[in-house]
Design a protein around this motif. Sequence first.
Motif, PDB file in Angstrom:
ATOM      1  N   PHE A   1      -7.963  22.607  30.915  1.00 33.08           N
ATOM      2  CA  PHE A   1      -8.970  22.582  31.974  1.00 33.08           C
ATOM      3  C   PHE A   1      -9.334  23.980  32.445  1.00 33.08           C
ATOM      4  CE2 PHE A   1      -7.175  18.342  32.188  1.00 33.08           C
ATOM      5  CZ  PHE A   1      -8.313  17.570  32.268  1.00 33.08           C
ATOM      6  N   TYR A   2      -8.831  25.005  31.746  1.00 32.86           N
ATOM      7  CA  TYR A   2      -9.195  26.378  32.057  1.00 32.86           C
ATOM      8  C   TYR A   2      -9.286  27.176  30.761  1.00 32.86           C
ATOM      9  CZ  TYR A   2      -4.092  26.952  31.762  1.00 32.86           C
ATOM     10  OH  TYR A   2      -2.785  26.929  31.368  1.00 32.86           O
ATOM     11  N   HIS A   3     -10.043  28.265  30.828  1.00 33.23           N
ATOM     12  CA  HIS A   3     -10.232  29.150  29.681  1.00 33.23           C
ATOM     13  C   HIS A   3      -9.662  30.511  30.050  1.00 33.23           C
ATOM     14  CE1 HIS A   3     -12.034  31.185  26.300  1.00 33.23           C
ATOM     15  NE2 HIS A   3     -12.561  32.059  27.139  1.00 33.23           N
ATOM     16  N   CYS A   4      -8.859  31.092  29.165  1.00 31.40           N
ATOM     17  CA  CYS A   4      -8.216  32.379  29.445  1.00 31.40           C
ATOM     18  C   CYS A   4      -8.708  33.448  28.489  1.00 31.40           C
ATOM     19  CB  CYS A   4      -6.700  32.264  29.332  1.00 31.40           C
ATOM     20  SG  CYS A   4      -5.984  31.198  30.587  1.00 31.40           S
ATOM     21  N   GLN A   5      -8.773  34.675  29.001  1.00 29.94           N
ATOM     22  CA  GLN A   5      -9.140  35.842  28.212  1.00 29.94           C
ATOM     23  C   GLN A   5      -7.980  36.825  28.247  1.00 29.94           C
ATOM     24  OE1 GLN A   5     -12.609  36.955  30.471  1.00 29.94           O
ATOM     25  NE2 GLN A   5     -13.947  36.356  28.794  1.00 29.94           N
ATOM     26  N   LEU A   6      -7.585  37.298  27.081  1.00 27.26           N
ATOM     27  CA  LEU A   6      -6.551  38.314  26.977  1.00 27.26           C
ATOM     28  C   LEU A   6      -7.197  39.678  26.838  1.00 27.26           C
ATOM     29  CD1 LEU A   6      -4.057  36.617  24.528  1.00 27.26           C
ATOM     30  CD2 LEU A   6      -3.569  37.296  26.854  1.00 27.26           C
ATOM     31  N   LEU A   7      -6.562  40.673  27.392  1.00 29.83           N
ATOM     32  CA  LEU A   7      -7.037  42.043  27.250  1.00 29.83           C
ATOM     33  C   LEU A   7      -6.373  42.646  26.026  1.00 29.83           C
ATOM     34  CD1 LEU A   7      -8.706  44.318  28.401  1.00 29.83           C
ATOM     35  CD2 LEU A   7      -6.800  44.912  29.872  1.00 29.83           C
ATOM     36  N   ASP A   8      -7.180  43.031  25.046  1.00 27.61           N
ATOM     37  CA  ASP A   8      -6.665  43.582  23.792  1.00 27.61           C
ATOM     38  C   ASP A   8      -6.465  45.085  23.947  1.00 27.61           C
ATOM     39  OD1 ASP A   8      -6.036  44.315  21.236  1.00 27.61           O
ATOM     40  OD2 ASP A   8      -7.829  43.476  20.306  1.00 27.61           O
ATOM     41  N   CYS A   9      -5.222  45.495  24.017  1.00 27.37           N
ATOM     42  CA  CYS A   9      -4.871  46.914  24.146  1.00 27.37           C
ATOM     43  C   CYS A   9      -4.133  47.389  22.908  1.00 27.37           C
ATOM     44  CB  CYS A   9      -4.011  47.132  25.390  1.00 27.37           C
ATOM     45  SG  CYS A   9      -4.836  46.684  26.909  1.00 27.37           S
ATOM     46  N   SER A  10      -4.374  46.756  21.767  1.00 22.33           N
ATOM     47  CA  SER A  10      -3.645  47.103  20.558  1.00 22.33           C
ATOM     48  C   SER A  10      -4.209  48.340  19.870  1.00 22.33           C
ATOM     49  CB  SER A  10      -3.653  45.915  19.583  1.00 22.33           C
ATOM     50  OG  SER A  10      -4.973  45.559  19.258  1.00 22.33           O
ATOM     51  N   GLY A  11      -5.411  48.761  20.227  1.00 26.78           N
ATOM     52  CA  GLY A  11      -6.020  49.940  19.600  1.00 26.78           C
ATOM     53  C   GLY A  11      -5.659  51.223  20.324  1.00 26.78           C
ATOM     54  N   ASP A  12      -6.458  52.258  20.051  1.00 26.00           N
ATOM     55  CA  ASP A  12      -6.210  53.571  20.650  1.00 26.00           C
ATOM     56  C   ASP A  12      -6.753  53.681  22.066  1.00 26.00           C
ATOM     57  OD1 ASP A  12      -4.954  54.440  18.371  1.00 26.00           O
ATOM     58  OD2 ASP A  12      -6.821  55.169  17.458  1.00 26.00           O
ATOM     59  N   ASP A  13      -7.773  52.881  22.408  1.00 27.84           N
ATOM     60  CA  ASP A  13      -8.407  52.971  23.723  1.00 27.84           C
ATOM     61  C   ASP A  13      -7.624  52.149  24.736  1.00 27.84           C
ATOM     62  OD1 ASP A  13     -10.170  53.481  25.763  1.00 27.84           O
ATOM     63  OD2 ASP A  13     -11.618  51.961  25.137  1.00 27.84           O
TER      64      ASP A  13
ATOM     65  N   GLU B   1      -2.212  48.057  31.012  1.00 32.34           N
ATOM     66  CA  GLU B   1      -0.757  47.890  31.106  1.00 32.34           C
ATOM     67  C   GLU B   1      -0.363  46.421  31.235  1.00 32.34           C
ATOM     68  OE1 GLU B   1      -2.189  49.226  35.254  1.00 32.34           O
ATOM     69  OE2 GLU B   1      -2.336  50.085  33.262  1.00 32.34           O
ATOM     70  N   ASP B   2      -1.318  45.557  31.606  1.00 36.92           N
ATOM     71  CA  ASP B   2      -1.064  44.116  31.717  1.00 36.92           C
ATOM     72  C   ASP B   2      -1.426  43.354  30.450  1.00 36.92           C
ATOM     73  OD1 ASP B   2      -0.349  44.424  34.426  1.00 36.92           O
ATOM     74  OD2 ASP B   2      -2.459  44.367  35.013  1.00 36.92           O
ATOM     75  N   GLY B   3      -2.131  43.992  29.506  1.00 40.08           N
ATOM     76  CA  GLY B   3      -2.681  43.304  28.351  1.00 40.08           C
ATOM     77  C   GLY B   3      -1.748  43.251  27.159  1.00 40.08           C
ATOM     78  N   CYS B   4      -2.279  42.755  26.055  1.00 34.06           N
ATOM     79  CA  CYS B   4      -1.515  42.601  24.811  1.00 34.06           C
ATOM     80  C   CYS B   4      -1.584  43.886  24.002  1.00 34.06           C
ATOM     81  CB  CYS B   4      -2.084  41.452  23.984  1.00 34.06           C
ATOM     82  SG  CYS B   4      -1.778  39.846  24.710  1.00 34.06           S
ATOM     83  N   HIS B   5      -0.431  44.420  23.679  1.00 35.26           N
ATOM     84  CA  HIS B   5      -0.357  45.626  22.857  1.00 35.26           C
ATOM     85  C   HIS B   5      -0.114  45.278  21.398  1.00 35.26           C
ATOM     86  CE1 HIS B   5      -0.488  48.278  26.333  1.00 35.26           C
ATOM     87  NE2 HIS B   5       0.257  47.365  26.929  1.00 35.26           N
ATOM     88  N   THR B   6       0.477  44.128  21.137  1.00 33.83           N
ATOM     89  CA  THR B   6       0.657  43.632  19.778  1.00 33.83           C
ATOM     90  C   THR B   6       0.324  42.147  19.757  1.00 33.83           C
ATOM     91  OG1 THR B   6       2.989  43.122  20.154  1.00 33.83           O
ATOM     92  CG2 THR B   6       2.488  45.270  19.201  1.00 33.83           C
ATOM     93  N   PHE B   7      -0.309  41.735  18.688  1.00 31.12           N
ATOM     94  CA  PHE B   7      -0.598  40.325  18.477  1.00 31.12           C
ATOM     95  C   PHE B   7       0.235  39.867  17.300  1.00 31.12           C
ATOM     96  CE2 PHE B   7      -4.273  41.676  20.784  1.00 31.12           C
ATOM     97  CZ  PHE B   7      -4.585  40.595  21.582  1.00 31.12           C
ATOM     98  N   GLY B   8       0.607  38.606  17.307  1.00 24.39           N
ATOM     99  CA  GLY B   8       1.366  38.141  16.166  1.00 24.39           C
ATOM    100  C   GLY B   8       1.888  36.751  16.345  1.00 24.39           C
ATOM    101  N   GLY B   9       2.659  36.358  15.365  1.00 25.26           N
ATOM    102  CA  GLY B   9       3.246  35.029  15.400  1.00 25.26           C
ATOM    103  C   GLY B   9       2.264  33.983  14.939  1.00 25.26           C
ATOM    104  N   SER B  10       2.736  33.088  14.123  1.00 18.28           N
ATOM    105  CA  SER B  10       1.880  31.975  13.738  1.00 18.28           C
ATOM    106  C   SER B  10       1.939  30.888  14.803  1.00 18.28           C
ATOM    107  CB  SER B  10       2.293  31.417  12.379  1.00 18.28           C
ATOM    108  OG  SER B  10       3.647  31.065  12.395  1.00 18.28           O
ATOM    109  N   THR B  11       2.885  31.017  15.733  1.00 13.47           N
ATOM    110  CA  THR B  11       2.949  30.158  16.910  1.00 13.47           C
ATOM    111  C   THR B  11       3.149  31.070  18.109  1.00 13.47           C
ATOM    112  OG1 THR B  11       5.347  29.915  16.862  1.00 13.47           O
ATOM    113  CG2 THR B  11       4.074  28.317  15.592  1.00 13.47           C
ATOM    114  N   SER B  12       3.130  30.517  19.298  1.00 16.15           N
ATOM    115  CA  SER B  12       3.285  31.343  20.489  1.00 16.15           C
ATOM    116  C   SER B  12       4.744  31.679  20.777  1.00 16.15           C
ATOM    117  CB  SER B  12       2.673  30.639  21.703  1.00 16.15           C
ATOM    118  OG  SER B  12       3.370  29.438  21.960  1.00 16.15           O
ATOM    119  N   ASP B  13       5.706  31.079  20.056  1.00 18.24           N
ATOM    120  CA  ASP B  13       7.116  31.340  20.338  1.00 18.24           C
ATOM    121  C   ASP B  13       7.531  32.782  20.089  1.00 18.24           C
ATOM    122  OD1 ASP B  13       7.370  28.726  21.134  1.00 18.24           O
ATOM    123  OD2 ASP B  13       8.007  28.038  19.169  1.00 18.24           O
ATOM    124  N   PRO B  14       7.263  33.371  18.881  1.00 19.43           N
ATOM    125  CA  PRO B  14       7.728  34.727  18.655  1.00 19.43           C
ATOM    126  C   PRO B  14       6.776  35.798  19.171  1.00 19.43           C
ATOM    127  CG  PRO B  14       6.798  33.885  16.647  1.00 19.43           C
ATOM    128  CD  PRO B  14       6.745  32.769  17.663  1.00 19.43           C
TER     129      PRO B  14
END
Length: 186
Positions: free
Chosen positions: A45-57, A72-85
Amino acid sequence: MAIPHFGILLACFASAATAEPTCEVGTVADLNRPLIPCCKVPKGFYHCQLLDCSGDDNDTSLRVGHVELRCEDGCHTFGGSTSDPAARAKALCTVLEGVPCTGNTTFVFDGFPCVRYNGHQFPTAVLLSLFLGWAGADRFYLGQVGWGVFKLFTVGGVGLWWFTDLMLLILGHLHPADGSSWEPQY
């Protein structure tokens, strides 16, 4: 005697109205109440946006309404085929239009998994591999154009690459080329 009880009742409503709901991971809302806090509406019932901080900027920020997330609150690495790891970060969430709830419809979800989805579905990939894998349709679907062209011109490597890719998919070793995860099946 009814006047003091009425005053206590008003004080309770006033304190409940000014209290800011906390949005913690794993918090389950009481769906038996007439309206629940917006930050506790059920998933979907809600839509979320992640801040992608994995690049140089790392000076980027994400703002919706009065709420802002910095790198500093965003994602610095993305990964996992599921949300567990996967790593977890803060996400900026907005309740979908028409969903009744109390409080601010934009809130910060702390502990949101850093997993990217780009529309690739596992059942679609398996069916493409099974029926059109000899023509490279599965590799084209996953964004691996070079392998798709190779399989197309060699008729699935004379059946060898068709079977190999089907097994790689089923065993979980073949993923989308952009590094995204499979879309969840609800």
